[in-house]
Structure formats: structure tokens, C-alpha cells
Enzyme design. Structure first.
Site, PDB file in Angstrom:
ATOM      1  N   ASN A  45       0.841  -1.199   0.000  1.00  0.00           N
ATOM      2  CA  ASN A  45       0.000   0.000   0.000  1.00  0.00           C
ATOM      3  C   ASN A  45       0.875   1.246   0.000  1.00  0.00           C
ATOM      4  OD1 ASN A  45       0.604  -0.826   2.671  1.00  0.00           O
ATOM      5  ND2 ASN A  45      -1.116   0.304   3.530  1.00  0.00           N
ATOM      6  N   ILE A  46       0.355   2.275  -0.664  1.00  0.00           N
ATOM      7  CA  ILE A  46       1.097   3.522  -0.851  1.00  0.00           C
ATOM      8  C   ILE A  46       0.152   4.665  -0.492  1.00  0.00           C
ATOM      9  CG2 ILE A  46       2.357   4.964  -2.502  1.00  0.00           C
ATOM     10  CD1 ILE A  46       2.696   2.333  -4.211  1.00  0.00           C
ATOM     11  N   GLU A  47       0.432   5.322   0.631  1.00  0.00           N
ATOM     12  CA  GLU A  47      -0.481   6.368   1.105  1.00  0.00           C
ATOM     13  C   GLU A  47      -0.057   7.737   0.583  1.00  0.00           C
ATOM     14  OE1 GLU A  47      -0.802   5.702   5.357  1.00  0.00           O
ATOM     15  OE2 GLU A  47      -2.074   3.945   4.979  1.00  0.00           O
ATOM     16  N   CYS A  56      -4.181   0.670  -2.345  1.00  0.00           N
ATOM     17  CA  CYS A  56      -4.036  -0.578  -1.585  1.00  0.00           C
ATOM     18  C   CYS A  56      -2.975  -1.479  -2.222  1.00  0.00           C
ATOM     19  CB  CYS A  56      -5.352  -1.336  -1.548  1.00  0.00           C
ATOM     20  SG  CYS A  56      -6.646  -0.555  -0.573  1.00  0.00           S
ATOM     21  N   GLU A  58      -3.196  -4.598  -2.937  1.00  0.00           N
ATOM     22  CA  GLU A  58      -3.771  -5.474  -3.963  1.00  0.00           C
ATOM     23  C   GLU A  58      -3.840  -4.770  -5.309  1.00  0.00           C
ATOM     24  OE1 GLU A  58      -4.821  -4.715  -0.959  1.00  0.00           O
ATOM     25  OE2 GLU A  58      -6.288  -6.137  -0.182  1.00  0.00           O
TER      26      GLU A  58
HETATM   27  N1  THU Z   1      -5.224  -1.375   2.767  1.00  0.00           N
HETATM   28  C1  THU Z   1      -4.701  -2.203   1.810  1.00  0.00           C
HETATM   29  O1  THU Z   1      -3.632  -1.922   1.240  1.00  0.00           O
HETATM   30  N2  THU Z   1      -5.355  -3.336   1.513  1.00  0.00           N
HETATM   31  C2  THU Z   1      -6.446  -3.800   2.186  1.00  0.00           C
HETATM   32  O2  THU Z   1      -6.925  -4.876   1.891  1.00  0.00           O
HETATM   33  C3  THU Z   1      -7.040  -2.983   3.262  1.00  0.00           C
HETATM   34  C4  THU Z   1      -6.476  -1.623   3.430  1.00  0.00           C
HETATM   35  C5  THU Z   1      -4.466  -0.179   3.146  1.00  0.00           C
HETATM   36  C6  THU Z   1      -5.050   1.131   2.727  1.00  0.00           C
HETATM   37  C7  THU Z   1      -4.413   2.072   3.725  1.00  0.00           C
HETATM   38  O3  THU Z   1      -3.121   2.422   3.267  1.00  0.00           O
HETATM   39  C8  THU Z   1      -4.249   1.233   4.982  1.00  0.00           C
HETATM   40  O4  THU Z   1      -4.352  -0.115   4.548  1.00  0.00           O
HETATM   41  C9  THU Z   1      -5.296   1.504   6.029  1.00  0.00           C
HETATM   42  O5  THU Z   1      -6.563   1.449   5.504  1.00  0.00           O
END
Ligand code: THU
Length: 147
Positions: A45-47, A56, A58
């Protein structure tokens, strides 16, 4: 799916946790996407400071794969936890389930949720996205996604 393949996918997904960019939620997610030809595409995941552009793990894996020409997939493994510490299963968000629906047969595609290499559960996409809306609804069967 073979036990050895599952273990490899889990270990690969766990290795992605160190690349997760999560200065806001501190929740790190790693993914390993197995294409039909055996190639494994990884994701984390990359915020973002503006929040909505967060991606996300995935979708990172799917978009990397599709951008490199892959269209057919067998399974994805997902792991996650606060600060990268696994403490239970991390299920895909609704948007990621929808992206899976675009490229995968919901009756066949497997989603492996792992808490450790020895602790995991396997679901079919159809179980996690019942009555999903997909390419079939627009007259484009999923089978035509393949190259
Ligand atoms: N996130 C994912 O990368 N995949 C998931 O299946 C659930 C949520 C990430 C998004 C965000 O960066 C962090 O988790 C918190 O929601």
C-alpha cells in the site's frame, strides 16, 4: 492450490511489508499476485497526504501486472498489520474486490488471507463479492480479458 505455492505467495507478500508507505495509518499491507503463467507480481500500500490517492497493496499488484501485459490470474495473497506486525487476517477492501472482478473469474480466483506462513484461509472471489457486477454485465465475458 498446492501447499508449496501458497507458502511461497505468503512469504512473498510478507516481504512486501517493508516497502509499504504508510506515514498516516501505519497499517502496512503486502500482496503477491499469481498470474496464470506462474509470474508473481508484488504490491504494497502507498499512502498520500491528500488521503484519497492512497492505493491498496492489492491494486498496486494488479496494476503492475496489467501494465506489464498480464491479464489472467490464479490467486492473490494478502497480509497486513499495524507497523507491519501481522495479527490476524487482512481482507481486501471493496474497491480491490471490484478490480479483481474485472480480471478474474469469481468462481475460480483464490484469495489467500494469511496471518503467518502456517496460518491462512483461502476464499474464492465469489464468496467475498457475491452478486458482483463485472465484464459479463456489459457483454464482455471475463474469458475475453486474456491476451
Ligand atoms: N489497505 C490495503 O492496502 N489493503 C487492504 O486490503 C485494506 C487496506 C491499506 C489502505 C491504507 O493504506 C491502509 O491499509 C489503512 O486502511
Amino acid at each position: 492450490m498446492e501447499q508449496g505455492t501458497i507458502r511461497t505467495l505468503i512469504e512473498t507478500a510478507i516481504r512486501q511489508l517493508e516497502f509499504a508507505y504508510t506515514p498516516y495509518s501505519h497499517f502496512k499491507v503486502g500482496a503477491a499476485l499469481l498470474a496464470e503463467d506462474g509470474t508473481v507480481y508484488t504490491g504494497c500500500n502507498i499512502e498520500n497526504a491528500a488521503y484519497t490517492p492512497c492505493n491498496c497493496a492489492e491494486r498496486t499488484a494488479f496494476f503492475k501486472a496489467v501494465s506489464e501485459g498480464a491479464r489472467r490470474f490464479r490467486a492473490i495473497c494478502i497480509v497486513g498489520g499495524m507497523e507491519g506486525k501481522l495479527a490476524g487476517y487482512t481482507a481486501p477492501c471493496g474497491v480491490c474486490r471490484q478490480v479483481m472482478m474485472e480480471f478474474c473469474d469469481p468462481e475460480q480466483f483464490e484469495i489467500i488471507l494469511a496471518a503467518s506462513p502456517d496460518d491462512y484461509q483461502v476464499y474464492r472471489l465469489k464468496a467475498l463479492l457475491p452478486l458482483g457486477f463485472g465484464p459479463d454485465n456489459l457483454g464482455n465475458p471475463t474469458e475475453t480479458r486474456g491476451r
